[in-house]
Scaffold this motif. Structure first.
Motif, PDB file in Angstrom:
ATOM      1  N   VAL A   1       0.884  -1.172   0.000  1.00  0.00           N
ATOM      2  CA  VAL A   1       0.000   0.000   0.000  1.00  0.00           C
ATOM      3  C   VAL A   1       0.920   1.220   0.000  1.00  0.00           C
ATOM      4  CG1 VAL A   1      -1.878   1.234   1.125  1.00  0.00           C
ATOM      5  CG2 VAL A   1      -1.745  -1.264   1.287  1.00  0.00           C
ATOM      6  N   GLY A   2       0.755   2.078  -1.020  1.00  0.00           N
ATOM      7  CA  GLY A   2       1.740   3.129  -1.264  1.00  0.00           C
ATOM      8  C   GLY A   2       2.906   2.512  -2.032  1.00  0.00           C
ATOM      9  N   GLY A   3       4.016   3.240  -2.092  1.00  0.00           N
ATOM     10  CA  GLY A   3       5.208   2.664  -2.736  1.00  0.00           C
ATOM     11  C   GLY A   3       5.229   2.799  -4.240  1.00  0.00           C
TER      12      GLY A   3
ATOM     13  N   SER B   1       6.759   7.526  -4.945  1.00  0.00           N
ATOM     14  CA  SER B   1       7.148   7.245  -3.559  1.00  0.00           C
ATOM     15  C   SER B   1       8.657   7.192  -3.398  1.00  0.00           C
ATOM     16  CB  SER B   1       6.522   5.909  -3.151  1.00  0.00           C
ATOM     17  OG  SER B   1       7.385   5.162  -2.361  1.00  0.00           O
TER      18      SER B   1
ATOM     19  N   ILE C   1      10.194   5.688  -0.682  1.00  0.00           N
ATOM     20  CA  ILE C   1      10.681   4.484  -0.009  1.00  0.00           C
ATOM     21  C   ILE C   1      10.260   3.185  -0.705  1.00  0.00           C
ATOM     22  CG2 ILE C   1       8.743   4.138   1.620  1.00  0.00           C
ATOM     23  CD1 ILE C   1      12.531   4.010   2.421  1.00  0.00           C
TER      24      ILE C   1
ATOM     25  N   PHE D   1      -1.135   1.212  -4.950  1.00  0.00           N
ATOM     26  CA  PHE D   1       0.184   1.831  -4.928  1.00  0.00           C
ATOM     27  C   PHE D   1       0.192   3.337  -4.738  1.00  0.00           C
ATOM     28  CE2 PHE D   1       0.796  -2.107  -7.321  1.00  0.00           C
ATOM     29  CZ  PHE D   1       1.863  -2.645  -6.637  1.00  0.00           C
TER      30      PHE D   1
ATOM     31  N   ARG E   1      -2.508   6.697 -11.741  1.00  0.00           N
ATOM     32  CA  ARG E   1      -1.053   6.533 -11.636  1.00  0.00           C
ATOM     33  C   ARG E   1      -0.730   5.183 -10.976  1.00  0.00           C
ATOM     34  NH1 ARG E   1       1.376  11.687  -8.934  1.00  0.00           N
ATOM     35  NH2 ARG E   1       0.648  10.585  -7.075  1.00  0.00           N
TER      36      ARG E   1
ATOM     37  N   MET F   1       3.354   1.819   3.281  1.00  0.00           N
ATOM     38  CA  MET F   1       4.382   2.877   3.178  1.00  0.00           C
ATOM     39  C   MET F   1       3.765   4.156   2.618  1.00  0.00           C
ATOM     40  SD  MET F   1       6.330   0.681   0.317  1.00  0.00           S
ATOM     41  CE  MET F   1       5.873  -0.826   1.137  1.00  0.00           C
TER      42      MET F   1
ATOM     43  N   GLU G   1       5.473   1.048   7.988  1.00  0.00           N
ATOM     44  CA  GLU G   1       6.514   2.087   8.060  1.00  0.00           C
ATOM     45  C   GLU G   1       6.407   2.873   9.374  1.00  0.00           C
ATOM     46  OE1 GLU G   1       9.177   3.040   7.200  1.00  0.00           O
ATOM     47  OE2 GLU G   1       9.608   2.102   5.296  1.00  0.00           O
TER      48      GLU G   1
ATOM     49  N   PHE H   1      17.945  -3.285   4.631  1.00  0.00           N
ATOM     50  CA  PHE H   1      16.489  -3.423   4.455  1.00  0.00           C
ATOM     51  C   PHE H   1      16.134  -4.888   4.161  1.00  0.00           C
ATOM     52  CE2 PHE H   1      12.923  -0.388   3.586  1.00  0.00           C
ATOM     53  CZ  PHE H   1      13.395   0.693   4.305  1.00  0.00           C
TER      54      PHE H   1
HETATM   55  P1  NAD Z   1       6.310   9.832  -0.385  1.00  0.00           P
HETATM   56  O1  NAD Z   1       5.593  11.091  -0.225  1.00  0.00           O
HETATM   57  O2  NAD Z   1       7.552   9.800  -1.196  1.00  0.00           O
HETATM   58  O3  NAD Z   1       5.340   8.709  -0.966  1.00  0.00           O
HETATM   59  C1  NAD Z   1       4.080   8.438  -0.394  1.00  0.00           C
HETATM   60  C2  NAD Z   1       3.303   7.596  -1.405  1.00  0.00           C
HETATM   61  O4  NAD Z   1       2.121   7.122  -0.778  1.00  0.00           O
HETATM   62  C3  NAD Z   1       2.882   8.404  -2.649  1.00  0.00           C
HETATM   63  O5  NAD Z   1       3.281   7.680  -3.784  1.00  0.00           O
HETATM   64  C4  NAD Z   1       1.364   8.482  -2.521  1.00  0.00           C
HETATM   65  O6  NAD Z   1       0.714   8.481  -3.766  1.00  0.00           O
HETATM   66  C5  NAD Z   1       1.058   7.239  -1.721  1.00  0.00           C
HETATM   67  N1  NAD Z   1      -0.179   7.303  -0.946  1.00  0.00           N
HETATM   68  C6  NAD Z   1      -0.615   8.296  -0.142  1.00  0.00           C
HETATM   69  N2  NAD Z   1      -1.783   7.958   0.453  1.00  0.00           N
HETATM   70  C7  NAD Z   1      -2.084   6.716   0.002  1.00  0.00           C
HETATM   71  C8  NAD Z   1      -3.162   5.820   0.220  1.00  0.00           C
HETATM   72  N3  NAD Z   1      -4.163   6.130   1.053  1.00  0.00           N
HETATM   73  N4  NAD Z   1      -3.151   4.631  -0.424  1.00  0.00           N
HETATM   74  C9  NAD Z   1      -2.148   4.297  -1.264  1.00  0.00           C
HETATM   75  N5  NAD Z   1      -1.097   5.099  -1.511  1.00  0.00           N
HETATM   76  C10 NAD Z   1      -1.067   6.306  -0.893  1.00  0.00           C
HETATM   77  O7  NAD Z   1       6.610   9.289   1.087  1.00  0.00           O
HETATM   78  P2  NAD Z   1       7.795   8.321   1.507  1.00  0.00           P
HETATM   79  O8  NAD Z   1       9.037   9.104   1.699  1.00  0.00           O
HETATM   80  O9  NAD Z   1       7.855   7.143   0.608  1.00  0.00           O
HETATM   81  O10 NAD Z   1       7.300   7.911   2.970  1.00  0.00           O
HETATM   82  C11 NAD Z   1       6.222   7.028   3.163  1.00  0.00           C
HETATM   83  C12 NAD Z   1       6.319   6.453   4.582  1.00  0.00           C
HETATM   84  O11 NAD Z   1       7.547   5.752   4.705  1.00  0.00           O
HETATM   85  C13 NAD Z   1       6.336   7.510   5.686  1.00  0.00           C
HETATM   86  O12 NAD Z   1       5.621   7.068   6.804  1.00  0.00           O
HETATM   87  C14 NAD Z   1       7.800   7.679   6.042  1.00  0.00           C
HETATM   88  O13 NAD Z   1       8.011   8.050   7.388  1.00  0.00           O
HETATM   89  C15 NAD Z   1       8.307   6.274   5.783  1.00  0.00           C
HETATM   90  N6  NAD Z   1       9.732   6.235   5.398  1.00  0.00           N
HETATM   91  C16 NAD Z   1      10.529   5.360   6.034  1.00  0.00           C
HETATM   92  C17 NAD Z   1      11.872   5.242   5.719  1.00  0.00           C
HETATM   93  C18 NAD Z   1      12.723   4.222   6.407  1.00  0.00           C
HETATM   94  O14 NAD Z   1      13.946   4.277   6.342  1.00  0.00           O
HETATM   95  N7  NAD Z   1      12.138   3.221   7.065  1.00  0.00           N
HETATM   96  C19 NAD Z   1      12.416   6.097   4.749  1.00  0.00           C
HETATM   97  C20 NAD Z   1      11.559   6.988   4.073  1.00  0.00           C
HETATM   98  C21 NAD Z   1      10.216   7.043   4.410  1.00  0.00           C
END
Ligand code: NAD
Length: 391
Positions: free
Chosen positions: A16-18, A22, A24, A45, A51, A90, A113, A330
């Motif tokens: 979910v997300g990613g 994104s 991460i 995603f 998208r 994520m 996450e 990871f």
């Molecule tokens: P980002 O803004 O780059 O990406 C977020 C993605 O989530 C986007 O593609 C968006 O379209 C999607 N999204 C948003 N709401 C959604 C939903 N309801 N359903 C499906 N997709 C949805 O953010 P990111 O940097 O990838 O961060 C995401 C999460 O990961 C955050 O909680 C952040 O803290 C965490 N993170 C963790 C690490 C780590 O090292 N563990 C590193 C970076 C980010």
């Protein structure tokens, strides 16, 4: 960590997300693919359906397993015979709770996450729910998957540093020294309390620094005294924070989280000082661990050092000197998760060395820490207890 599944991954995995935008998502995909435990077969995603649909197609997924949103994904996946074994979440912080709750309620194992939620009530609810539904959940503190971090933990546990006195941990980068939120969606949601929660850098990077400290030393934080600033004009949440820490077994600590540390690239580092020795690890030189013993010359341990303990040795993938790092760390978390889950599914005891996996409880401790920091800051740095209770 060897491919022992003949290119037939045993665990079906959804995301979910990613998606395309994104940050991460790629790290998770690299991690899930490395050791051949998982096959990515489904996802919701993106917040933007078109998208997300295109992205799922580009990954070669079946179109009926690329979903418009997580609710549809949970509903349709839970009624499939070949339903997912693992769902990884994520998305921005404020969405973690409702998405994780939905999948846990439906009986899915979850990789979530950090920060796992934006308040500790929600974090505790997820823990209770996961116990009730008997599912395996992990919070994605990926840095605890580095061999030298596992080595540091093993050295503390073996008493090589003596009694732990001082713990200094920092995740201080310079990527938000200007108003990055004006041109990056990722920086924008992190700086908005509605999507990030009550903190920016403490939540985004400080929780990683906290987890490293508690993971390596085996000590939880009892109390914090926090100061935080928003240096960049117009920012509501903090882009820098200094936090004093009191640990449960008497150690004294300090955590620095920052987005304005110009010249620091990623800026994750930890120093632990005991009565007989100390260690220092810096993520930008991940395969080295500085080790000092009182009265002896300081040494740098490398991945082929004979002193390596089994929890570190088992993670080595190639000969020392090859620059392994972030992606492998990871992967190590993902592979530990898979080993623990497969043992559970087969009714077997997991390899104890896989149990260094970051748990949902670790995630909740991070959220409690954030709440305590915000309270302390509002009271001008007064000491505030972190009230996490293992339930
Ligand atoms: P980002 O803004 O780059 O990406 C977020 C993605 O989530 C986007 O593609 C968006 O379209 C999607 N999204 C948003 N709401 C959604 C939903 N309801 N359903 C499906 N997709 C949805 O953010 P990111 O940097 O990838 O961060 C995401 C999460 O990961 C955050 O909680 C952040 O803290 C965490 N993170 C963790 C690490 C780590 O090292 N563990 C590193 C970076 C980010």
């Amino acid at each position: 960590m060897k491919n022992r599944f003949n290119n037939n991954p045993p665990l079906l995995y959804g995301m979910v997300g990613g998606g395309l935008t994104s940050q991460i998502g790629d790290s998770h995909r690299v991690a899930l693919n490395r050791d051949n435990y998982y096959k990515l077969v489904a996802g919701a995603f993106d917040i933007d359906w078109e998208r997300g649909r295109q992205y799922g197609k580009s990954l070669g997924l079946q179109s009926d397993r690329v979903y418009e949103n997580y609710i549809e994904m949970a509903r349709k996946e839970s009624s499939r015979e070949d339903k997912l074994n693992v769902v990884a979440i994520m998305t921005p912080n404020n969405t973690h709770y409702s998405i994780a709750k939905k999948f846990i309620e439906e009986g899915f194992n979850v990789i979530l996450e950090k920060p796992i939620t934006t308040n500790s009530n929600d974090a505790h609810n997820l823990i209770k729910l996961a116990k009730k539904r008997n599912v395996l959940c992990s919070s994605m503190y990926g840095y605890s998957g580095y061999p030298m971090v596992r080595q540091a933990k093993a050295m503390v546990l073996a008493g090589q540093l003596g009694e732990i006195r001082v713990i200094q941990t920092e995740f201080a980068h310079g990527n938000c020294a200007t108003a990055a939120e004006e041109h990056s969606d990722g920086a924008a949601w992190r700086n908005d309390p509605k999507t990030s929660g009550d903190s920016f850098v403490l939540a985004d990077v400080g929780t990683h620094a906290l987890h490293l400290a508690t993971f390596i030393t085996g000590q939880q934080v009892l109390e914090v005294s926090a100061d935080r600033q928003s240096f960049v004009k117009g920012r509501v949440l903090e882009d820098n924070a200094h936090v004093l820490l009191r640990f449960e077994k008497g150690a004294s600590g300090f955590l620095w989280a920052s987005g304005v540390a110009v010249g620091h690239r990623h800026g994750l580092a930890i120093r632990v000082f005991g009565s007989e020795g100390s260690i220092e690890w810096c993520q930008e030189k991940p395969n080295q661990l500085k080790f000092s013993i009182l009265g002896q010359t300081t040494r740098i341990l490398e991945l082929d050092s004979p002193e390596l303990h089994p929890p570190a040795k088992r993670l080595l993938r190639v000969g020392a000197g090859h620059p392994e790092g972030y992606f492998e760390a990871f992967s190590n978390i993902y592979s530990d998760f898979a080993e623990v889950l497969l043992a559970k599914l087969n009714g077997e005891a997991p390899d104890p060395l896989c149990l260094d996996l970051p748990t949902l409880e670790d995630g909740a401790k991070g959220v409690e820490f954030l709440e305590a920091c915000v309270k302390s800051y509002k009271k001008n740095g007064k000491w505030v207890k972190t009230t996490f209770i293992d339930q």
